[in-house]
Scaffold this motif. Sequence first.
Motif, short mmCIF file in Angstrom:
data_model
loop_
_atom_site.label_atom_id
_atom_site.label_comp_id
_atom_site.label_asym_id
_atom_site.label_seq_id
_atom_site.Cartn_x
_atom_site.Cartn_y
_atom_site.Cartn_z
N ALA A 64 -2.63 2.58 -20.70
CA ALA A 64 -2.24 2.04 -19.40
C ALA A 64 -3.15 2.62 -18.32
O ALA A 64 -3.59 1.91 -17.41
CB ALA A 64 -0.78 2.36 -19.11
N SER A 65 -3.46 3.91 -18.44
CA SER A 65 -4.37 4.54 -17.48
C SER A 65 -5.78 3.97 -17.62
O SER A 65 -6.48 3.74 -16.62
CB SER A 65 -4.39 6.06 -17.69
N ALA A 66 -6.19 3.75 -18.87
CA ALA A 66 -7.51 3.16 -19.11
C ALA A 66 -7.59 1.76 -18.53
O ALA A 66 -8.63 1.35 -18.01
CB ALA A 66 -7.81 3.13 -20.61
N LEU A 67 -6.48 1.05 -18.59
CA LEU A 67 -6.44 -0.30 -18.04
C LEU A 67 -6.58 -0.26 -16.52
O LEU A 67 -7.24 -1.12 -15.93
CB LEU A 67 -5.15 -1.00 -18.44
N GLU A 68 -5.98 0.74 -15.89
CA GLU A 68 -6.13 0.90 -14.44
C GLU A 68 -7.59 1.12 -14.08
O GLU A 68 -8.09 0.57 -13.09
CB GLU A 68 -5.28 2.07 -13.95
N VAL A 69 -8.28 1.95 -14.88
CA VAL A 69 -9.70 2.21 -14.63
C VAL A 69 -10.52 0.93 -14.80
O VAL A 69 -11.37 0.60 -13.97
CB VAL A 69 -10.23 3.31 -15.58
N ALA A 70 -10.24 0.19 -15.89
CA ALA A 70 -10.96 -1.06 -16.14
C ALA A 70 -10.69 -2.07 -15.04
O ALA A 70 -11.59 -2.81 -14.62
CB ALA A 70 -10.55 -1.64 -17.50
N SER A 71 -9.47 -2.11 -14.55
CA SER A 71 -9.12 -3.04 -13.48
C SER A 71 -9.82 -2.68 -12.18
O SER A 71 -10.26 -3.56 -11.42
CB SER A 71 -7.60 -3.05 -13.26
N GLU A 72 -9.96 -1.38 -11.91
CA GLU A 72 -10.66 -0.95 -10.71
C GLU A 72 -12.15 -1.28 -10.82
O GLU A 72 -12.79 -1.65 -9.83
CB GLU A 72 -10.47 0.55 -10.49
N MET A 73 -12.70 -1.14 -12.03
CA MET A 73 -14.10 -1.52 -12.25
C MET A 73 -14.29 -3.01 -12.03
O MET A 73 -15.30 -3.45 -11.47
CB MET A 73 -14.53 -1.12 -13.67
N LEU A 74 -13.32 -3.79 -12.47
CA LEU A 74 -13.37 -5.24 -12.24
C LEU A 74 -13.35 -5.52 -10.74
O LEU A 74 -14.15 -6.31 -10.24
CB LEU A 74 -12.18 -5.91 -12.92
N ARG A 75 -12.47 -4.85 -10.04
CA ARG A 75 -12.34 -5.08 -8.60
C ARG A 75 -13.63 -4.74 -7.87
O ARG A 75 -14.13 -5.53 -7.05
CB ARG A 75 -11.19 -4.23 -8.06
N SER A 76 -14.20 -3.57 -8.16
CA SER A 76 -15.43 -3.16 -7.47
C SER A 76 -16.61 -4.02 -7.91
O SER A 76 -17.51 -4.32 -7.13
CB SER A 76 -15.73 -1.68 -7.73
N GLY A 77 -16.57 -4.44 -9.20
CA GLY A 77 -17.64 -5.31 -9.70
C GLY A 77 -17.65 -6.65 -9.00
O GLY A 77 -18.73 -7.18 -8.67
N LEU A 78 -16.48 -7.21 -8.76
CA LEU A 78 -16.40 -8.49 -8.07
C LEU A 78 -16.87 -8.37 -6.62
O LEU A 78 -17.48 -9.29 -6.09
CB LEU A 78 -14.97 -9.03 -8.11
N VAL A 79 -16.58 -7.25 -6.00
CA VAL A 79 -17.06 -7.03 -4.62
C VAL A 79 -18.58 -7.08 -4.59
O VAL A 79 -19.18 -7.71 -3.70
CB VAL A 79 -16.55 -5.67 -4.07
N SER A 80 -19.24 -6.43 -5.55
CA SER A 80 -20.70 -6.36 -5.53
C SER A 80 -21.36 -7.67 -5.94
O SER A 80 -22.47 -7.98 -5.49
CB SER A 80 -21.17 -5.24 -6.47
N ASP B 62 -11.65 -8.96 -3.44
CA ASP B 62 -11.23 -8.47 -2.13
C ASP B 62 -11.81 -9.32 -1.01
O ASP B 62 -11.22 -9.42 0.08
CB ASP B 62 -11.67 -7.01 -1.94
N TRP B 63 -12.99 -9.92 -1.24
CA TRP B 63 -13.60 -10.76 -0.20
C TRP B 63 -12.66 -11.90 0.19
O TRP B 63 -12.39 -12.12 1.37
CB TRP B 63 -14.93 -11.33 -0.69
N ALA B 64 -12.16 -12.63 -0.81
CA ALA B 64 -11.27 -13.76 -0.53
C ALA B 64 -9.90 -13.28 -0.10
O ALA B 64 -9.31 -13.82 0.86
CB ALA B 64 -11.15 -14.64 -1.77
N GLN B 65 -9.37 -12.26 -0.76
CA GLN B 65 -8.01 -11.83 -0.47
C GLN B 65 -7.87 -11.23 0.93
O GLN B 65 -6.87 -11.45 1.61
CB GLN B 65 -7.55 -10.82 -1.54
N ARG B 66 -8.87 -10.47 1.36
CA ARG B 66 -8.80 -9.91 2.71
C ARG B 66 -8.95 -11.01 3.78
O ARG B 66 -8.31 -10.97 4.82
CB ARG B 66 -9.87 -8.83 2.89
N TRP B 67 -9.82 -11.96 3.50
CA TRP B 67 -10.03 -13.07 4.44
C TRP B 67 -8.73 -13.86 4.59
O TRP B 67 -8.29 -14.16 5.71
CB TRP B 67 -11.15 -13.97 3.95
N LEU B 68 -8.11 -14.19 3.46
CA LEU B 68 -6.86 -14.95 3.49
C LEU B 68 -5.71 -14.12 4.05
O LEU B 68 -4.92 -14.60 4.87
CB LEU B 68 -6.52 -15.44 2.08
N GLY B 69 -5.62 -12.87 3.59
CA GLY B 69 -4.51 -12.02 4.01
C GLY B 69 -4.48 -11.76 5.49
O GLY B 69 -3.41 -11.72 6.11
#
Length: 410
Positions: A174-190, A334-341
């Motif tokens: 579960a912790s590893a999944l959190e790390v992978a999800s954060e990598m996904l999030r930062s990867g999408l930003v870049s 985050d680009w789309a979510q912050r714009w919409l939010g």
Amino acid sequence: MSEVKVMKPGWRRVKFGDVVRLSKARSKDPLADGIERYVGLEHLEPGDLRIRRWGSVADGVTFTSIFKPGQVLFGKRRAYQRKVAVADFSGVCSGDIYVLETKDSLVLLPELLPFICQTDAFFDHAVGTSAGSLSPRTNWTSLADFEFALPSMDEQVRLVELLACAREAAESYASALEVASEMLRSGLVSIFAAEGCSPATAEMSQAVVRPEWRLVSAADICVAPITKGATPPGATGVSDTGIPFLKVYNLTFDGSLDFTIEPTFVSSDAHSKELARSKVQVGDVLMNIVGPPLGKVSIVPQKFPSANINQAIARFRVRNEISPRYIAAYLLSDWAQRWLGSRSKKTSGQQNLTLELCQTLPVPLPPDHLAEGVVSAINALFESVRLTEERKSATERTYKKILREVFGNV
């Protein structure tokens, strides 16, 4: 003839209320009492014994039920969600959460209680004794009548060690999944913006996209109007009509669609008449427009050739030359979510997005010669999360198997 189950040597059958008590500790003014955190049902994750999220009492809360480290929190509302956790800090919690503790640690080890509360038999009893249609709740009197086989103290010590090891393995993934999800999030930003640009300091615009990329509106990349669903009275139910009726809780934060949660169906007549405008097809991208939380996105898979959506979901049907995965990834970013939010309407604790916002959302598009590589990079990020999720699920299945073998045959 029904099967007679034999009690294991040293085990005895007890009622839950004989060995477990419901804590009634209350605080009229948590902030004045020095309590810093509160926990609502939304903070408890199904199947996760750890409390990973909470709110701040200083932000305002009406909860009064006190919990302390070591006590077990059980979500009595919608018990089928299987929300059980062990507190590792003090706080107050929602009235829809029971705070449980053992009556006598020499009879039932406190460390074994959360595992008992995670057994299928306990949840089946809780769900079976729940009352209410929209928000069913079980009550303490009913829970106290739950019967189970209590191991001897020596056996309890052994079982706690075994179950704790299995749970620790599941939590490590579960912790590893959190790390992978954060990598996904930062990867999408870049991926969607030039180097050094962050949605925390800038909005999506032509000024932040990569060289050669262009900016269009979401409406420009769709072959049909971006629309939302509806819920006509009496048109939905649990009987399988072959036409799934998708709701917000079927959407996810990874682009997949989870129809295992409260599967609902729409009649073929309503699908072709009242709900004709909101039909969805394979490859459509769906996003919830009512929260919290906003930001759930799913792609309609091949196994749903015909489906429909409710009024809290928007449908994006993109042009053939654009990958649904690309648009789903951007909507999750985050680009789309912050714009919409930042433009959402907040009323009565809800966040709402209009179809106009969905249509005008700025979407960066790569040049044609880069499009395939961009989608491959996106797929690689999601695949990392998927593989970690698979390993996490495998360890959780092992844990549940141990629970069944321990408590399911007596």
